[in-house]
Design an enzyme around this catalytic site. Structure first.
Site, PDB file in Angstrom:
ATOM      1  N   ASN A 153      11.398  10.438  14.173  1.00 21.37           N
ATOM      2  CA  ASN A 153      10.278  10.466  15.099  1.00 21.37           C
ATOM      3  C   ASN A 153      10.654   9.560  16.270  1.00 21.37           C
ATOM      4  O   ASN A 153      10.440   8.351  16.233  1.00 21.37           O
ATOM      5  CB  ASN A 153       9.029   9.960  14.361  1.00 21.37           C
ATOM      6  CG  ASN A 153       7.791  10.336  15.107  1.00 21.37           C
ATOM      7  OD1 ASN A 153       7.866  10.699  16.279  1.00 21.37           O
ATOM      8  ND2 ASN A 153       6.660  10.254  14.451  1.00 21.37           N
ATOM      9  N   GLY A 244       5.054  11.951   6.737  1.00 19.97           N
ATOM     10  CA  GLY A 244       5.199  12.109   5.288  1.00 19.97           C
ATOM     11  C   GLY A 244       4.503  13.369   4.788  1.00 19.97           C
ATOM     12  O   GLY A 244       5.096  14.165   4.058  1.00 19.97           O
ATOM     13  N   TRP A 264       2.537   5.362  -1.090  1.00 22.01           N
ATOM     14  CA  TRP A 264       1.559   4.416  -1.632  1.00 22.01           C
ATOM     15  C   TRP A 264       1.166   3.499  -0.462  1.00 22.01           C
ATOM     16  O   TRP A 264       1.796   2.468  -0.231  1.00 22.01           O
ATOM     17  CB  TRP A 264       2.181   3.624  -2.798  1.00 22.01           C
ATOM     18  CG  TRP A 264       1.233   2.671  -3.447  1.00 22.01           C
ATOM     19  CD1 TRP A 264       1.107   1.328  -3.172  1.00 22.01           C
ATOM     20  CD2 TRP A 264       0.274   2.936  -4.484  1.00 22.01           C
ATOM     21  NE1 TRP A 264       0.143   0.770  -3.962  1.00 22.01           N
ATOM     22  CE2 TRP A 264      -0.384   1.737  -4.770  1.00 22.01           C
ATOM     23  CE3 TRP A 264      -0.095   4.080  -5.185  1.00 22.01           C
ATOM     24  CZ2 TRP A 264      -1.385   1.633  -5.736  1.00 22.01           C
ATOM     25  CZ3 TRP A 264      -1.086   3.983  -6.145  1.00 22.01           C
ATOM     26  CH2 TRP A 264      -1.717   2.778  -6.420  1.00 22.01           C
ATOM     27  N   HIS A 290      -2.737   7.813  11.612  1.00 12.85           N
ATOM     28  CA  HIS A 290      -3.030   8.715  10.511  1.00 12.85           C
ATOM     29  C   HIS A 290      -4.064   8.125   9.549  1.00 12.85           C
ATOM     30  O   HIS A 290      -4.327   6.935   9.573  1.00 12.85           O
ATOM     31  CB  HIS A 290      -1.745   9.009   9.723  1.00 12.85           C
ATOM     32  CG  HIS A 290      -0.554   9.194  10.580  1.00 12.85           C
ATOM     33  ND1 HIS A 290      -0.468  10.225  11.470  1.00 12.85           N
ATOM     34  CD2 HIS A 290       0.580   8.484  10.727  1.00 12.85           C
ATOM     35  CE1 HIS A 290       0.683  10.140  12.112  1.00 12.85           C
ATOM     36  NE2 HIS A 290       1.329   9.086  11.685  1.00 12.85           N
TER      37      HIS A 290
END
Ligand code: CTP
Length: 316
Positions: A153, A244, A264, A290
């Site tokens: 990214n 992700g 996590w 996010h």
């Protein structure tokens, strides 16, 4: 021993999950897991209905033309031009149109991986996805050493970790770190309009470099990213999906069994021990836009349904 009420409040603050939900997570972490092959096929069908088919994952010379205008994945009102230079970066065909893998690992960046000893399990898969060019060297026991597709990214990574690649030594460091990766380097070149000229600089460097023969640059198709985003909106994830979750979605399209490690987004582990945010740096917490907690809950539900398998604790 911690008072159960205090523990419940702490869990809620840290993870937005209640104590019974945490108990369930603990049980899931140790319980055997059964794959739901039909569920995965159904999930792929749903993706197809949202035009998020794996056939369109990347830009290729077959699915674009020089001079074509395409929408940026994150600025849907703005158009980008597929210049002949961009067209030259593209492979003829997508390497993913025909392949499927029995077992994949998708590795997120969470500090839960520290001392996890998950490296062998991760590397034991047929195809390994990694997010955002993480460090592997020095962490092999916990995260493995193999990679087949790694995301880059550009804006966040190059700005934060490579000083916007302003000097030759920044570029050299970047290329040196890339040498630990194999397979495909996935770049969202047409994500944000404001990032284009900058991302082009990086793409040029990657395209021209003779020092990374094991890595092939692939450019994400902005229509595919937008379609995956639309798909997740229907599942009540309204904010911009994380790299992700995007990669997990891709893995579900390509792999019979998808194993997740390092997902996590909380500051404590299942035994309330403090954790780093990333296994490989000292970032305090997500800088991102996010909703990682909601994404996590969604993926946990998918674990329960047998669509994917989350590894929530140490691997030994
Ligand atoms: N992740 C997680 N828990 C953490 C850290 C990361 O679940 N403690 C997952 C997230 O899905 C994240 C991915 O691992 O997208 C890669 O981590 P990172 O590089 O931190 O990604 P972001 O900066 O959130 O991603 P983006 O590129 O989408 O901004």
């Amino acid at each position: 021993v911690i008072d159960p009420e205090v523990e419940a409040t702490l869990w809620m603050e840290i993870t937005n999950h209640s104590a019974p939900q945490i108990e369930e997570m603990r049980a899931l972490a140790y319980k055997s897991w059964t794959a739901n092959r039909d569920g995965v096929l159904k999930f792929r069908q749903q993706l197809e209905e949202y035009k998020a088919s794996v056939m369109n994952t990347i830009l290729t010379q077959n699915n674009t033309k020089p001079g074509q205008q395409v929408r940026y994945s994150l600025n849907r009102d703005a158009l980008a031009n597929i210049t002949s230079e961009i067209f030259d970066f593209l492979p003829k065909e997508s390497p993913f149109s025909k392949v499927r893998f029995p077992k994949c690992s998708v590795v997120g960046g969470s500090g839960i991986l520290v001392n996890s000893k998950c490296g062998e399990g991760i590397d034991g898969a047929d195809f390994i996805f990694r997010c955002n060019l993480p460090d592997l060297k020095g962490f092999e026991m916990d995260v493995g050493r193999k990679s087949n597709l790694t995301t880059l990214n550009t804006i966040s990574i190059i700005a934060k970790r490579y000083n916007f690649m302003q000097t030759m030594s920044d570029s050299k460091k970047f290329i040196r770190n890339l040498q630990g990766f194999h397979g495909y380097l996935w770049m969202p070149l047409l994500g944000l309009k404001s990032g284009l000229s900058y991302s082009m600089r990086v793409a040029r460097l990657l395209h021209q470099s003779k020092d990374i023969p094991n890595l092939k640059l692939i450019i994400g198709n902005p229509e595919h990213f937008a379609a995956v985003q639309d798909f997740w909106r229907t599942k009540f994830l309204s904010t911009r999906i994380s790299t992700g979750l995007y990669v997990v979605t891709l893995a579900l399209s390509l792999c019979d069994e998808t194993n997740l490690y390092g997902f996590w987004p909380f500051s404590r582990d299942l035994n309330l021990r403090p954790l780093k945010y990333h296994y490989y740096d000292d970032l305090d917490g997500p800088l991102s836009v996010h909703s990682l907690t909601e994404e996590f809950s969604t993926m946990l539900m998918m674990h329960k349904d047998g669509l994917l398998r989350m590894h929530l604790d140490q691997c030994t």
